[in-house]
Design a protein around this motif. Structure first.
Motif, short mmCIF file in Angstrom:
data_model
loop_
_atom_site.label_atom_id
_atom_site.label_comp_id
_atom_site.label_asym_id
_atom_site.label_seq_id
_atom_site.Cartn_x
_atom_site.Cartn_y
_atom_site.Cartn_z
N CYS A 1 23.42 -7.27 7.42
CA CYS A 1 22.56 -7.40 6.24
C CYS A 1 22.22 -8.88 5.97
O CYS A 1 23.11 -9.68 5.70
CB CYS A 1 23.24 -6.78 5.02
N PRO A 2 20.94 -9.25 6.02
CA PRO A 2 20.57 -10.65 5.79
C PRO A 2 20.83 -11.13 4.36
O PRO A 2 21.00 -12.32 4.13
CB PRO A 2 19.08 -10.68 6.13
N LEU A 3 20.85 -10.23 3.40
CA LEU A 3 21.12 -10.63 2.02
C LEU A 3 22.62 -10.79 1.78
O LEU A 3 23.04 -11.62 0.98
CB LEU A 3 20.53 -9.62 1.03
N ARG A 4 23.42 -10.01 2.48
CA ARG A 4 24.88 -10.09 2.33
C ARG A 4 25.42 -11.32 3.04
O ARG A 4 26.39 -11.91 2.62
CB ARG A 4 25.51 -8.81 2.90
N ASN A 5 24.82 -11.71 4.13
CA ASN A 5 25.32 -12.82 4.95
C ASN A 5 24.15 -13.74 5.31
O ASN A 5 23.77 -13.86 6.48
CB ASN A 5 26.01 -12.27 6.20
N PRO A 6 23.57 -14.42 4.31
CA PRO A 6 22.35 -15.20 4.56
C PRO A 6 22.57 -16.42 5.45
O PRO A 6 21.63 -16.93 6.02
CB PRO A 6 21.92 -15.63 3.16
N GLU A 7 23.80 -16.88 5.60
CA GLU A 7 24.06 -18.09 6.41
C GLU A 7 24.39 -17.74 7.86
O GLU A 7 24.86 -18.58 8.61
CB GLU A 7 25.22 -18.88 5.81
N ASP A 8 24.16 -16.49 8.25
CA ASP A 8 24.54 -16.04 9.59
C ASP A 8 23.58 -16.62 10.64
O ASP A 8 22.72 -15.94 11.17
CB ASP A 8 24.55 -14.51 9.64
N ALA A 9 23.79 -17.89 10.96
CA ALA A 9 22.92 -18.56 11.94
C ALA A 9 23.11 -17.97 13.33
O ALA A 9 22.19 -17.98 14.15
CB ALA A 9 23.22 -20.05 11.96
N LEU A 10 24.30 -17.46 13.61
CA LEU A 10 24.57 -16.92 14.95
C LEU A 10 23.78 -15.65 15.24
O LEU A 10 23.56 -15.31 16.40
CB LEU A 10 26.07 -16.64 15.12
N SER A 11 23.34 -14.97 14.17
CA SER A 11 22.59 -13.73 14.40
C SER A 11 21.28 -14.00 15.13
O SER A 11 20.74 -13.12 15.78
CB SER A 11 22.32 -13.02 13.07
N ALA A 12 20.78 -15.23 15.04
CA ALA A 12 19.54 -15.58 15.74
C ALA A 12 19.74 -15.57 17.24
O ALA A 12 18.78 -15.47 18.01
CB ALA A 12 19.05 -16.96 15.27
N ILE B 1 16.05 -1.89 1.74
CA ILE B 1 15.62 -0.74 0.95
C ILE B 1 15.95 0.55 1.71
O ILE B 1 15.57 0.72 2.86
CB ILE B 1 14.11 -0.82 0.65
N GLY B 2 16.71 1.38 1.06
CA GLY B 2 17.10 2.64 1.66
C GLY B 2 18.27 2.54 2.62
O GLY B 2 18.71 3.53 3.18
N CYS B 3 18.79 1.33 2.87
CA CYS B 3 19.90 1.16 3.81
C CYS B 3 21.24 1.26 3.09
O CYS B 3 21.96 2.24 3.25
CB CYS B 3 19.78 -0.19 4.52
N GLY B 4 21.57 0.26 2.31
CA GLY B 4 22.81 0.30 1.53
C GLY B 4 24.05 -0.08 2.30
O GLY B 4 25.16 0.01 1.77
N CYS B 5 23.95 -0.56 3.55
CA CYS B 5 25.16 -0.89 4.33
C CYS B 5 25.87 -2.12 3.77
O CYS B 5 27.08 -2.20 3.81
CB CYS B 5 24.79 -1.12 5.79
N GLN C 1 13.52 -10.01 3.31
CA GLN C 1 14.82 -9.50 3.75
C GLN C 1 15.20 -8.25 2.98
O GLN C 1 15.80 -7.33 3.53
CB GLN C 1 15.90 -10.58 3.59
N LEU C 2 14.85 -8.22 1.71
CA LEU C 2 15.17 -7.05 0.89
C LEU C 2 14.46 -5.81 1.41
O LEU C 2 14.98 -4.70 1.31
CB LEU C 2 14.78 -7.33 -0.57
#
Ligand code: FES
Length: 148
Positions: free
Chosen positions: A129-140, A119-123, A114-115
């Motif tokens: 962002c999968p690291l900012r919101n790792p429990e985002d099951a709805l994104s699937a 890399i190079g994004c910074g949003c 996920q990192l």
């Protein structure tokens, strides 16, 4: 209460520290954390059984494997309190640690992958962002609102 033979086998805090290769303060620390258990002898001095020596060795191995004191304490809950851990006990503990390590490796691998996206994004976006919101099951389920 240990019998006469057991009492002869009891170790002072200095002895258990020397034999375990740890500082006396570390022995007191692990006792305060409930990982090892001492007892009082007839002179009201702190003594430790040889079981605690083995437990200290297990603690050091577990720490080398990266386990926290709470995780180590959880593992020790099923250990017999009255005897030195046996080969069979060690087999159960090492198997549990192996499985826990595997889970940590898989989590770390996922986070590393996920990192790569970051890399190079910074949003640091809660939405993307999968690291900012790792429990985002709805994104699937794809982009956009899914609960309306
Ligand atoms: S920082 Fe942009 S996706 Fe993680």
């Amino acid at each position: 209460m240990p019998d006469a033979k057991d009492r002869e086998d009891l170790l002072t805090v200095g002895e258990i520290a020397r034999r375990s290769g740890l500082a006396v303060s570390a022995i007191h620390f692990y006792e305060a954390k409930g990982l090892i258990h001492g007892m009082r002898d007839w002179r009201n001095q702190r003594r430790f059984s040889r079981r605690e020596l083995r437990i200290l060795a297990l603690i050091k191995v577990a720490q080398r494997l990266g386990f926290t004191l709470e995780e180590i304490k959880d593992t020790f809950r099923d250990l017999p309190q009255k005897r030195v851990p046996s080969k069979s006990d060690w087999r159960k503990i090492s198997q549990a640690w192996k499985e826990a390590l595997q889970a940590k490796i898989e989590l770390a691998t996922t986070m590393r992958d996920q990192l790569n996206l970051c890399i190079g994004c910074g949003c640091l976006s809660l939405k993307d962002c999968p690291l900012r919101n790792p429990e985002d099951a709805l994104s699937a389920q794809g982009p956009g609102a899914h609960l309306i």
